[in-house]
Motif scaffolding. Structure first.
Motif, PDB file in Angstrom:
ATOM      1  N   LYS A  71       2.132   9.002  -6.966  1.00  0.00           N
ATOM      2  CA  LYS A  71       2.718  10.341  -7.047  1.00  0.00           C
ATOM      3  C   LYS A  71       3.766  10.427  -8.149  1.00  0.00           C
ATOM      4  O   LYS A  71       3.968  11.493  -8.741  1.00  0.00           O
ATOM      5  CB  LYS A  71       3.343  10.697  -5.695  1.00  0.00           C
ATOM      6  CG  LYS A  71       2.329  10.860  -4.578  1.00  0.00           C
ATOM      7  CD  LYS A  71       3.036  11.139  -3.256  1.00  0.00           C
ATOM      8  CE  LYS A  71       2.023  11.238  -2.127  1.00  0.00           C
ATOM      9  NZ  LYS A  71       2.676  11.478  -0.819  1.00  0.00           N
ATOM     10  N   ALA A  72       4.460   9.309  -8.414  1.00  0.00           N
ATOM     11  CA  ALA A  72       5.509   9.300  -9.429  1.00  0.00           C
ATOM     12  C   ALA A  72       4.990   8.930 -10.815  1.00  0.00           C
ATOM     13  O   ALA A  72       5.756   8.911 -11.781  1.00  0.00           O
ATOM     14  CB  ALA A  72       6.610   8.325  -9.020  1.00  0.00           C
ATOM     15  N   GLY A  73       3.689   8.619 -10.914  1.00  0.00           N
ATOM     16  CA  GLY A  73       3.109   8.255 -12.209  1.00  0.00           C
ATOM     17  C   GLY A  73       3.480   6.867 -12.672  1.00  0.00           C
ATOM     18  O   GLY A  73       3.502   6.593 -13.872  1.00  0.00           O
ATOM     19  N   ILE A  74       3.774   5.967 -11.730  1.00  0.00           N
ATOM     20  CA  ILE A  74       4.126   4.584 -12.082  1.00  0.00           C
ATOM     21  C   ILE A  74       2.882   3.715 -11.982  1.00  0.00           C
ATOM     22  O   ILE A  74       2.248   3.665 -10.933  1.00  0.00           O
ATOM     23  CB  ILE A  74       5.209   4.048 -11.127  1.00  0.00           C
ATOM     24  CG1 ILE A  74       6.451   4.937 -11.175  1.00  0.00           C
ATOM     25  CG2 ILE A  74       5.573   2.607 -11.480  1.00  0.00           C
ATOM     26  CD1 ILE A  74       7.482   4.607 -10.117  1.00  0.00           C
ATOM     27  N   VAL A  82      13.379   4.935  -7.026  1.00  0.00           N
ATOM     28  CA  VAL A  82      12.489   6.091  -6.978  1.00  0.00           C
ATOM     29  C   VAL A  82      12.891   6.985  -5.816  1.00  0.00           C
ATOM     30  O   VAL A  82      13.012   6.525  -4.679  1.00  0.00           O
ATOM     31  CB  VAL A  82      11.019   5.652  -6.836  1.00  0.00           C
ATOM     32  CG1 VAL A  82      10.098   6.870  -6.701  1.00  0.00           C
ATOM     33  CG2 VAL A  82      10.604   4.817  -8.047  1.00  0.00           C
ATOM     34  N   ALA A  83      13.121   8.272  -6.119  1.00  0.00           N
ATOM     35  CA  ALA A  83      13.553   9.231  -5.107  1.00  0.00           C
ATOM     36  C   ALA A  83      12.581   9.261  -3.936  1.00  0.00           C
ATOM     37  O   ALA A  83      11.369   9.175  -4.108  1.00  0.00           O
ATOM     38  CB  ALA A  83      13.662  10.617  -5.727  1.00  0.00           C
ATOM     39  N   GLY A  84      13.144   9.366  -2.739  1.00  0.00           N
ATOM     40  CA  GLY A  84      12.319   9.404  -1.539  1.00  0.00           C
ATOM     41  C   GLY A  84      12.204   8.066  -0.857  1.00  0.00           C
ATOM     42  O   GLY A  84      11.716   7.987   0.270  1.00  0.00           O
ATOM     43  N   LYS A 102       0.818  -1.208   0.000  1.00  0.00           N
ATOM     44  CA  LYS A 102       0.000   0.000   0.000  1.00  0.00           C
ATOM     45  C   LYS A 102       0.854   1.262   0.000  1.00  0.00           C
ATOM     46  O   LYS A 102       0.542   2.237  -0.685  1.00  0.00           O
ATOM     47  CB  LYS A 102      -0.933  -0.020   1.211  1.00  0.00           C
ATOM     48  CG  LYS A 102      -2.066  -1.033   1.085  1.00  0.00           C
ATOM     49  CD  LYS A 102      -2.947  -1.066   2.326  1.00  0.00           C
ATOM     50  CE  LYS A 102      -4.080  -2.071   2.157  1.00  0.00           C
ATOM     51  NZ  LYS A 102      -4.907  -2.177   3.379  1.00  0.00           N
ATOM     52  N   GLN A 103       1.944   1.254   0.750  1.00  0.00           N
ATOM     53  CA  GLN A 103       2.814   2.425   0.762  1.00  0.00           C
ATOM     54  C   GLN A 103       3.482   2.607  -0.599  1.00  0.00           C
ATOM     55  O   GLN A 103       3.602   3.731  -1.102  1.00  0.00           O
ATOM     56  CB  GLN A 103       3.875   2.295   1.852  1.00  0.00           C
ATOM     57  CG  GLN A 103       4.740   3.550   1.979  1.00  0.00           C
ATOM     58  CD  GLN A 103       5.645   3.524   3.189  1.00  0.00           C
ATOM     59  OE1 GLN A 103       5.606   2.585   3.976  1.00  0.00           O
ATOM     60  NE2 GLN A 103       6.442   4.541   3.347  1.00  0.00           N
ATOM     61  N   SER A 104       3.914   1.517  -1.201  1.00  0.00           N
ATOM     62  CA  SER A 104       4.523   1.588  -2.528  1.00  0.00           C
ATOM     63  C   SER A 104       3.528   2.139  -3.548  1.00  0.00           C
ATOM     64  O   SER A 104       3.888   2.963  -4.393  1.00  0.00           O
ATOM     65  CB  SER A 104       5.005   0.205  -2.967  1.00  0.00           C
ATOM     66  OG  SER A 104       6.052  -0.260  -2.137  1.00  0.00           O
ATOM     67  N   LEU A 105       2.278   1.693  -3.468  1.00  0.00           N
ATOM     68  CA  LEU A 105       1.262   2.176  -4.405  1.00  0.00           C
ATOM     69  C   LEU A 105       1.053   3.682  -4.267  1.00  0.00           C
ATOM     70  O   LEU A 105       0.865   4.381  -5.269  1.00  0.00           O
ATOM     71  CB  LEU A 105      -0.059   1.437  -4.171  1.00  0.00           C
ATOM     72  CG  LEU A 105      -0.109  -0.007  -4.682  1.00  0.00           C
ATOM     73  CD1 LEU A 105      -1.371  -0.709  -4.191  1.00  0.00           C
ATOM     74  CD2 LEU A 105      -0.058  -0.035  -6.213  1.00  0.00           C
TER      75      LEU A 105
END
Length: 258
Positions: free
Chosen positions: A169-172, A223-225, A161-164
């Motif tokens: 936000k990153a458009g992935i 992915v940054a962050g 869920k956190q990855s999603l």
């Protein structure tokens, strides 16, 4: 599971694919979710909604936990499967832990930690949460509502869920089901899984983590962050999904070794 040639570098890529190890803490990670419209004064309707949440704050939600077994001297996959019915028999037990065991299911070393199934548990929100929500309801009509942080459970459900959220936000692209299906095939949900036997391992870049990513691929699609540790569950999922999006369009399109 990883296979020969998995996660090879794209020929046109000029990225250096190294990694910096950062230890995982075992603590649930949290990212701030910023409102699209920013802080704003709550309306009476919103205040009533918050008050209603306060009344029902003590709710139960299901969590999925992995069941593990530490191999002892004299153990075999068959004996372990008999002790743990949720493993589905020695063949499924082997497939679920192949990244840890290796190519020979008859050779299991004492001290190995195997995943033998999952169980669903219920977690109840604390009374302090209900009290805090009630206090918010009392002042919601006259004060601005600040942006809040979303917390995630420190298990496979929370990591996905956190990855999603980060991916959105990153458009992935990617869905929960697509990630979960590939995680269970690649590592059975073990964030410390590593493949030490395939061609990538022979080349010095073994596949690691929940979605079995080699260091060059992890670094190229990091992915940054997120953490720069490839074993970090959220960082591993997010980087792998970023890679899958670039090569296959989405992690949802991956149904085998990639």
């Amino acid at each position: 599971m990883p296979v020969r040639g998995k996660h090879r570098r794209p020929k046109t890529s000029t990225l250096t694919r190294g990694m910096i190890a950062v230890g995982t803490s075992g603590v649930a990670l949290a990212l701030p979710l910023v409102s699209a419209t920013g802080a704003h004064a709550a309306t009476p309707t919103q205040a009533a909604q918050v008050a209603q949440v306060a009344k029902t704050a003590a709710v139960t939600t299901p969590d999925v936990q992995l069941l593990t077994y530490k191999v002892a001297a004299g153990d075999t996959l068959s004996s372990i499967a008999q002790k743990n019915p949720t493993s589905g028999g020695w063949k499924k037990l082997y497939e679920a832990n192949r990244a840890v065991i290796g190519t020979n299911p008859a050779l299991i070393r004492p001290g190995l930690t195997l995943t033998v199934g999952t169980k669903t548990v219920k977690s109840t929100t604390s009374s302090s949460t209900a009290k805090a929500t009630t206090a918010t309801a009392k002042s919601a009509a006259t004060t601005a509502t600040p942006a809040s942080a979303t917390t995630y459970t420190n298990n496979l459900d929370g990591w996905i869920k956190q990855s999603l959220d980060i991916m959105a936000k990153a458009g992935i692209p990617g869905t929960y089901n697509g990630i979960y299906r590939n995680v269970m095939r690649e590592s059975s949900g073990n964030p410390l899984a590593i493949n030490n036997w395939d061609s990538n391992a022979v080349a010095g870049t073994p596949s690691k983590g929940l979605l079995q990513v080699i260091d060059p691929t992890f670094n190229a699609y990091h992915v940054a962050g997120t953490s720069t540790n490839p074993y970090d569950p959220v960082a591993n999922i997010t980087a792998a999904c970023n890679y899958a999006a670039a090569v296959y369009g989405s992690i949802d399109n991956v149904n085998g070794a990639y």
